[in-house]
Design a protein around this motif. Structure first.
Motif, PDB file in Angstrom:
ATOM      1  N   LEU A 113       0.770  -1.257   0.001  1.00 36.19           N
ATOM      2  CA  LEU A 113      -0.055   0.163   0.170  1.00 36.19           C
ATOM      3  C   LEU A 113       0.897   1.335   0.196  1.00 36.19           C
ATOM      4  CD1 LEU A 113      -2.748   1.395   0.198  1.00 36.19           C
ATOM      5  CD2 LEU A 113      -2.658   1.180   2.684  1.00 36.19           C
ATOM      6  N   LEU A 114       0.403   2.182  -0.794  1.00 34.19           N
ATOM      7  CA  LEU A 114       1.060   3.473  -0.964  1.00 34.19           C
ATOM      8  C   LEU A 114       0.095   4.512  -0.867  1.00 34.19           C
ATOM      9  CD1 LEU A 114       3.833   5.411  -1.535  1.00 34.19           C
ATOM     10  CD2 LEU A 114       3.238   5.142  -3.933  1.00 34.19           C
ATOM     11  N   VAL A 115       0.395   5.551  -0.115  1.00 30.54           N
ATOM     12  CA  VAL A 115      -0.791   6.623  -0.103  1.00 30.54           C
ATOM     13  C   VAL A 115      -0.116   8.055  -0.463  1.00 30.54           C
ATOM     14  CG1 VAL A 115      -2.419   7.842   1.656  1.00 30.54           C
ATOM     15  CG2 VAL A 115      -1.956   5.586   1.940  1.00 30.54           C
ATOM     16  N   PRO A 160       7.237  -3.391  -5.600  1.00 27.95           N
ATOM     17  CA  PRO A 160       5.872  -2.882  -6.112  1.00 27.95           C
ATOM     18  C   PRO A 160       4.857  -2.979  -4.964  1.00 27.95           C
ATOM     19  CG  PRO A 160       6.603  -5.214  -7.038  1.00 27.95           C
ATOM     20  CD  PRO A 160       7.698  -4.517  -6.377  1.00 27.95           C
ATOM     21  N   VAL A 161       3.685  -2.230  -5.539  1.00 23.24           N
ATOM     22  CA  VAL A 161       2.612  -2.312  -4.451  1.00 23.24           C
ATOM     23  C   VAL A 161       1.616  -2.895  -5.347  1.00 23.24           C
ATOM     24  CG1 VAL A 161       3.363  -0.348  -2.950  1.00 23.24           C
ATOM     25  CG2 VAL A 161       2.146  -0.023  -5.063  1.00 23.24           C
ATOM     26  N   LYS A 162       0.338  -3.429  -4.384  1.00 23.85           N
ATOM     27  CA  LYS A 162      -1.072  -3.736  -5.016  1.00 23.85           C
ATOM     28  C   LYS A 162      -2.073  -2.516  -5.037  1.00 23.85           C
ATOM     29  CE  LYS A 162      -0.568  -8.359  -3.465  1.00 23.85           C
ATOM     30  NZ  LYS A 162      -1.148  -9.518  -2.642  1.00 23.85           N
ATOM     31  N   HIS A 163      -1.818  -1.636  -4.124  1.00 27.31           N
ATOM     32  CA  HIS A 163      -2.855  -0.584  -4.181  1.00 27.31           C
ATOM     33  C   HIS A 163      -2.169   0.758  -4.059  1.00 27.31           C
ATOM     34  CE1 HIS A 163      -4.954  -4.218  -2.599  1.00 27.31           C
ATOM     35  NE2 HIS A 163      -5.804  -3.717  -3.360  1.00 27.31           N
ATOM     36  N   ILE A 164      -2.712   1.961  -4.714  1.00 31.17           N
ATOM     37  CA  ILE A 164      -2.502   3.345  -4.415  1.00 31.17           C
ATOM     38  C   ILE A 164      -3.484   3.998  -4.281  1.00 31.17           C
ATOM     39  CG2 ILE A 164      -1.237   5.441  -5.295  1.00 31.17           C
ATOM     40  CD1 ILE A 164       0.629   3.802  -7.194  1.00 31.17           C
ATOM     41  N   LEU A 165      -3.390   4.691  -2.993  1.00 34.60           N
ATOM     42  CA  LEU A 165      -4.522   5.621  -2.540  1.00 34.60           C
ATOM     43  C   LEU A 165      -3.850   6.992  -2.895  1.00 34.60           C
ATOM     44  CD1 LEU A 165      -5.689   3.989   0.995  1.00 34.60           C
ATOM     45  CD2 LEU A 165      -6.349   3.421  -1.442  1.00 34.60           C
ATOM     46  N   LEU A 166      -4.896   7.579  -3.675  1.00 32.71           N
ATOM     47  CA  LEU A 166      -4.689   8.874  -4.226  1.00 32.71           C
ATOM     48  C   LEU A 166      -5.792   9.862  -3.668  1.00 32.71           C
ATOM     49  CD1 LEU A 166      -3.824   8.283  -8.042  1.00 32.71           C
ATOM     50  CD2 LEU A 166      -2.228   8.720  -6.120  1.00 32.71           C
ATOM     51  N   PRO A 216     -12.377  17.066  -8.211  1.00 27.44           N
ATOM     52  CA  PRO A 216     -11.786  16.367  -6.970  1.00 27.44           C
ATOM     53  C   PRO A 216     -12.676  15.912  -5.903  1.00 27.44           C
ATOM     54  CG  PRO A 216     -11.912  18.632  -6.837  1.00 27.44           C
ATOM     55  CD  PRO A 216     -12.301  18.189  -8.268  1.00 27.44           C
ATOM     56  N   GLN A 217     -14.036  16.090  -6.035  1.00 19.79           N
ATOM     57  CA  GLN A 217     -14.969  15.512  -5.114  1.00 19.79           C
ATOM     58  C   GLN A 217     -15.321  14.018  -5.640  1.00 19.79           C
ATOM     59  OE1 GLN A 217     -15.525  18.079  -6.968  1.00 19.79           O
ATOM     60  NE2 GLN A 217     -17.581  18.027  -8.041  1.00 19.79           N
ATOM     61  N   GLN A 218     -15.016  13.791  -6.770  1.00 24.10           N
ATOM     62  CA  GLN A 218     -15.402  12.328  -7.114  1.00 24.10           C
ATOM     63  C   GLN A 218     -14.605  11.425  -6.850  1.00 24.10           C
ATOM     64  OE1 GLN A 218     -15.535  12.851 -11.537  1.00 24.10           O
ATOM     65  NE2 GLN A 218     -17.577  13.521 -11.484  1.00 24.10           N
ATOM     66  N   CYS A 219     -15.271  10.045  -6.481  1.00 23.16           N
ATOM     67  CA  CYS A 219     -14.446   8.814  -6.138  1.00 23.16           C
ATOM     68  C   CYS A 219     -14.544   7.973  -7.111  1.00 23.16           C
ATOM     69  CB  CYS A 219     -14.878   8.352  -4.628  1.00 23.16           C
ATOM     70  SG  CYS A 219     -14.764   9.634  -3.158  1.00 23.16           S
ATOM     71  N   PHE A 220     -13.422   7.245  -7.349  1.00 17.77           N
ATOM     72  CA  PHE A 220     -13.522   6.302  -8.737  1.00 17.77           C
ATOM     73  C   PHE A 220     -12.436   5.295  -8.488  1.00 17.77           C
ATOM     74  CE2 PHE A 220     -11.389   9.994  -9.990  1.00 17.77           C
ATOM     75  CZ  PHE A 220     -10.110   9.724 -10.953  1.00 17.77           C
ATOM     76  N   HIS A 221     -12.245   4.398  -9.203  1.00 15.62           N
ATOM     77  CA  HIS A 221     -11.128   3.511  -9.050  1.00 15.62           C
ATOM     78  C   HIS A 221     -10.805   3.113 -10.507  1.00 15.62           C
ATOM     79  CE1 HIS A 221     -10.540  -1.299  -9.181  1.00 15.62           C
ATOM     80  NE2 HIS A 221      -9.314  -0.807  -9.070  1.00 15.62           N
ATOM     81  N   THR A 222      -9.545   3.171 -10.695  1.00 13.00           N
ATOM     82  CA  THR A 222      -8.855   2.935 -12.216  1.00 13.00           C
ATOM     83  C   THR A 222      -7.597   2.156 -11.925  1.00 13.00           C
ATOM     84  OG1 THR A 222      -8.108   4.188 -14.106  1.00 13.00           O
ATOM     85  CG2 THR A 222      -7.768   5.118 -12.129  1.00 13.00           C
ATOM     86  N   PRO A 223      -7.297   1.328 -12.782  1.00 10.30           N
ATOM     87  CA  PRO A 223      -5.865   0.669 -12.876  1.00 10.30           C
ATOM     88  C   PRO A 223      -4.609   1.650 -13.192  1.00 10.30           C
ATOM     89  CG  PRO A 223      -7.241   0.144 -14.905  1.00 10.30           C
ATOM     90  CD  PRO A 223      -7.928   0.892 -14.169  1.00 10.30           C
ATOM     91  N   ALA A 224      -3.717   1.490 -12.350  1.00  7.73           N
ATOM     92  CA  ALA A 224      -2.482   2.348 -12.840  1.00  7.73           C
ATOM     93  C   ALA A 224      -1.432   1.306 -13.420  1.00  7.73           C
ATOM     94  CB  ALA A 224      -2.061   2.879 -11.626  1.00  7.73           C
ATOM     95  N   ASP A 225      -1.784   1.501 -14.756  1.00  5.60           N
ATOM     96  CA  ASP A 225      -0.801   0.602 -15.645  1.00  5.60           C
ATOM     97  C   ASP A 225       0.601   0.802 -15.456  1.00  5.60           C
ATOM     98  OD1 ASP A 225      -3.163  -0.531 -16.459  1.00  5.60           O
ATOM     99  OD2 ASP A 225      -3.299   0.803 -18.390  1.00  5.60           O
ATOM    100  N   CYS A 284      -0.614  -1.581 -10.675  1.00  6.60           N
ATOM    101  CA  CYS A 284      -1.426  -1.942  -9.375  1.00  6.60           C
ATOM    102  C   CYS A 284      -2.875  -1.301  -9.690  1.00  6.60           C
ATOM    103  CB  CYS A 284      -0.633  -1.349  -8.285  1.00  6.60           C
ATOM    104  SG  CYS A 284      -0.321   0.437  -8.554  1.00  6.60           S
ATOM    105  N   GLU A 285      -3.665  -1.004  -8.713  1.00  4.90           N
ATOM    106  CA  GLU A 285      -5.023  -0.397  -8.903  1.00  4.90           C
ATOM    107  C   GLU A 285      -4.861   0.858  -8.083  1.00  4.90           C
ATOM    108  OE1 GLU A 285      -7.372  -1.491 -10.350  1.00  4.90           O
ATOM    109  OE2 GLU A 285      -5.997  -3.490 -10.984  1.00  4.90           O
TER     110      GLU A 285
END
Length: 280
Positions: free
Chosen positions: A137-139, A208-214, A234-243, A247-248
């Motif tokens: 996990l990376l934040v 490497p990590v599996k998840h990145i929280l942005l 900025p107020q939207q929350c969404f999930h996208t692959p970080a190719d 990771c996600e």
């Protein structure tokens, strides 16, 4: 033989002429060649010089030129007449007249070139904090300088609620853009994204990590790339692959925005359930 006449004959014979733009090291000083004299008295001497040079080349080209032709008249002689009286292969083909562009098309092309050169790229300015919470996990959070908010405490509570912080929050790494306050440097979003992505590639290449929280729009733009004008709100929350990092990526408002707008906690909570479904 004057310089202008010499250059005309060399050009007619297809001989390239080389003139250095700068003084060559060790070369002798150049001497200025004789220029054509406008007076009629110099015409016979110039004509004799031409005849002697042509005799040395071969053939009797000098006889075709004629001893009565003045230097000024020969310089302004039409190309077709010279070609008809010169031997085949010594006179280059006359240049065809180039089509003239209209004034409107010329002005339009100049304006288009000026607009292309004066395109101003949108500049980027942000401050990011990065935490490597654990191996998977990376934040990354977007912060505003001078904003004194307990964002570290909020992040600690969020990670503990989802079982992602077995110990205390690690020390944060800081990234600031522009790195140097220099007007001559490129401060565009493209340059900023290259810097951030290169930084993360160096950190995640061997680990490497599996998840990145942005958290925050600046973190989303800098890490995921893309045009700044087309980025998510900025107020939207969404999930996208970080190719780029294999990771996600889970994108949400910044920690400071969540503190200032408590209603944003609900979509953030549901998005994190997708990342960590085994937790409450």
């Amino acid at each position: 033989m004057n310089e202008q006449r010499r250059m005309q004959y060399l050009d007619a014979m297809g001989i390239d002429m080389f003139v250095p733009r700068f003084v060559l090291a060790g070369a002798a000083l150049s001497s200025q060649c004789e220029l054509p004299v406008a007076k009629q008295a110099a015409a016979p001497a110039a004509a004799k010089g031409v005849a002697s040079v042509l005799d040395g080349i071969g053939g009797d080209i000098g006889g075709a030129v004629g001893g009565s032709v003045g230097s000024a008249a020969a310089a302004n002689e039409p190309t077709q007449e010279r070609a008809s009286r010169a031997p085949l292969g010594l006179v280059a083909e006359p240049e065809k007249p180039k089509p003239q562009k209209s004034a409107s098309s010329t002005v339009s092309s100049i304006l288009a070139d000026l607009q292309a050169k004066t395109v101003v790229k949108p500049s980027a300015k942000f401050f990011l904090q990065l935490w490597r919470v654990h191996a998977d996990l990376l934040v990354v959070d977007s912060r505003k300088p001078g904003q004194a908010l307990p964002t570290d405490t909020l992040l600690t509570n969020i990670l503990k609620a989802y079982g992602q912080l077995p110990q205390s929050l690690p020390r944060a790494e800081k990234l600031q853009w522009p790195m140097v306050d220099d007007a001559t440097k490129d401060h565009s979003w493209t340059a900023a994204q290259e810097m951030v992505q290169s930084f993360l590639e160096g950190r995640l290449l061997s680990n490497p990590v599996k998840h990145i929280l942005l958290f925050g729009d600046d973190a989303i733009r800098a890490v995921l790339g893309g045009d700044a004008e087309q980025s998510k709100a900025p107020q939207q929350c969404f999930h996208t692959p970080a190719d780029a990092f294999a990771c996600e990526a889970y994108c949400m408002p910044s920690l400071g925005e969540i503190l200032l707008q408590p209603l944003l906690k609900r979509p953030v909570w549901h998005l994190l359930l997708e990342a960590f479904p085994s937790q409450p």
